[in-house]
Write a protein that holds these residues in place. Structure first.
Motif, short mmCIF file in Angstrom:
data_model
loop_
_atom_site.label_atom_id
_atom_site.label_comp_id
_atom_site.label_asym_id
_atom_site.label_seq_id
_atom_site.Cartn_x
_atom_site.Cartn_y
_atom_site.Cartn_z
N SER A 20 91.80 22.02 18.95
CA SER A 20 91.84 23.21 18.10
C SER A 20 92.31 24.42 18.89
CB SER A 20 90.45 23.50 17.51
OG SER A 20 89.51 23.76 18.53
N ARG A 66 87.36 18.38 26.26
CA ARG A 66 86.51 19.49 25.81
C ARG A 66 86.23 20.43 26.98
NH1 ARG A 66 84.59 18.60 20.78
NH2 ARG A 66 82.95 20.12 20.97
N VAL A 70 84.67 23.21 23.23
CA VAL A 70 85.80 23.28 22.31
C VAL A 70 86.81 22.19 22.68
CG1 VAL A 70 87.72 24.71 21.51
CG2 VAL A 70 85.48 25.74 21.92
N SER A 71 87.37 21.55 21.68
CA SER A 71 88.43 20.55 21.90
C SER A 71 89.72 21.28 22.24
CB SER A 71 88.63 19.68 20.67
OG SER A 71 87.44 18.95 20.38
N CYS A 102 96.15 22.89 16.80
CA CYS A 102 95.73 24.10 17.52
C CYS A 102 95.98 25.34 16.65
CB CYS A 102 96.48 24.24 18.84
SG CYS A 102 96.04 22.98 20.06
N LEU A 263 85.24 30.34 25.68
CA LEU A 263 85.34 29.21 24.75
C LEU A 263 84.00 28.83 24.15
CD1 LEU A 263 87.87 26.88 26.61
CD2 LEU A 263 88.30 28.25 24.57
N GLN A 266 83.54 30.17 20.75
CA GLN A 266 84.53 29.87 19.74
C GLN A 266 84.09 28.70 18.87
OE1 GLN A 266 87.00 32.05 19.49
NE2 GLN A 266 86.11 33.00 21.32
N ASP A 268 84.60 25.20 16.98
CA ASP A 268 85.39 24.01 17.33
C ASP A 268 85.85 23.34 16.05
OD1 ASP A 268 86.59 22.01 18.78
OD2 ASP A 268 84.77 20.78 18.91
N ASP A 269 86.93 23.90 15.47
CA ASP A 269 87.45 23.33 14.23
C ASP A 269 88.97 23.35 14.22
OD1 ASP A 269 88.08 26.03 13.81
OD2 ASP A 269 86.41 26.36 12.42
#
Length: 269
Positions: A20, A66, A70-71, A102, A263, A266, A268-269
């Motif tokens: 993302s 990750r 977050v990915s 992203c 991060l 943030q 994570d979607d």
């Protein structure tokens, strides 16, 4: 060679954690990838449209995993305008990151400082830029969206969050305007004097084309510079890429702490 496009290869490699948040690491900053959890590495050679890095300190691979919960899709290395005279050299990678999911892009670079209080080894949050190269990665675009609004190109919300993350981590984070020179030669003292008059606080040879490309795609953008030297004529240290690599390594730990803390705030979607 696979018939899949880069976004499809990225999603396949990412598995159940599609990215993302995209990131681009500048010269000497590749060690940040060591902090990525469950990391999967995809060489640029396996990703259609990705560059073959020619600059020391650019590993030439995409790291998926990750960071800060977050990915992410982290580019270890970028293409520069000065390598082949192409302002849109990063179009393929940035479009691929967006196509893979992203929604945001965090850029890092090594830069020269024009501020007395921001010396080698310090960090600078970019608030705006000056395109001194006279080129654009959108030259030749035919869609109406080529006329990109660059007001707040460096997202104000992200800037505030990065400053808060820096405060929490005890990291000094200067702010400033970045001027893009084409390179690969360093600037002259006269050019640095001109840059100061025009309002620049840092100079470098990257990042601005990526910001333009990302905003063209609707991505939210933030950018951080590691200050590796003072601009030409501002001190007596000879300018070199070795100096860039050495000073980038000194600030890498502060950069890592700052980015992870940012991060963590943030979605994570």
């Amino acid at each position: 060679m696979s018939s899949k496009n880069a976004a499809e290869i990225i999603l396949e490699a990412a598995g159940d954690a599609p990215p993302s948040f995209g990131m681009v690491l500048g010269s000497g900053l590749g060690s940040l990838a060591d902090a990525v959890e469950n990391a999967k590495h995809v060489p640029y050679a396996e990703l259609p449209g990705f560059p073959k890095p020619t600059v020391q300190g650019h590993e030439g691979q995409l790291v998926l995993g990750r960071l800060g919960g977050v990915s992410i899709a982290m580019m270890q290395g970028r293409a520069h305008y000065y390598e082949a005279g192409k302002a849109d050299a990063m179009k393929g990678p940035i479009r691929s990151l967006q196509a893979a999911g992203c929604k945001s892009l965090l850029l890092t670079n090594a830069a020269g400082s024009l501020l007395n209080g921001a010396g080698p080894g310090s960090l600078m949050l970019l608030t705006d830029h000056i395109n001194f190269s006279g080129s654009s990665p959108l030259i030749g675009e035919e869609s109406p969206t080529r006329f990109v609004d660059l007001v707040d190109a460096y997202d104000p919300e992200y800037r505030a969050q990065l400053q808060e993350a820096a405060r929490q981590q005890g990291v000094t984070l200067n702010e400033g305007v970045y001027m893009w020179f084409s390179g690969p030669n360093f600037e002259t003292p006269a050019e640095i004097r001109a840059a100061k008059i025009l309002g620049a606080d840092a100079v470098g040879m990257s990042t601005v084309p990526e910001v333009i490309l990302a905003r063209h795609l609707g991505l939210k953008v933030s950018a951080l510079s590691i200050i590796t030297n003072y601009g030409a004529g501002l001190d007596d240290t000879p300018l070199s890429h070795d100096q860039t690599m050495e000073k980038a390594a000194l600030a890498a730990q502060d950069l890592k702490k700052l980015i992870i803390a940012f991060l963590e705030g943030q979605p994570d979607d």
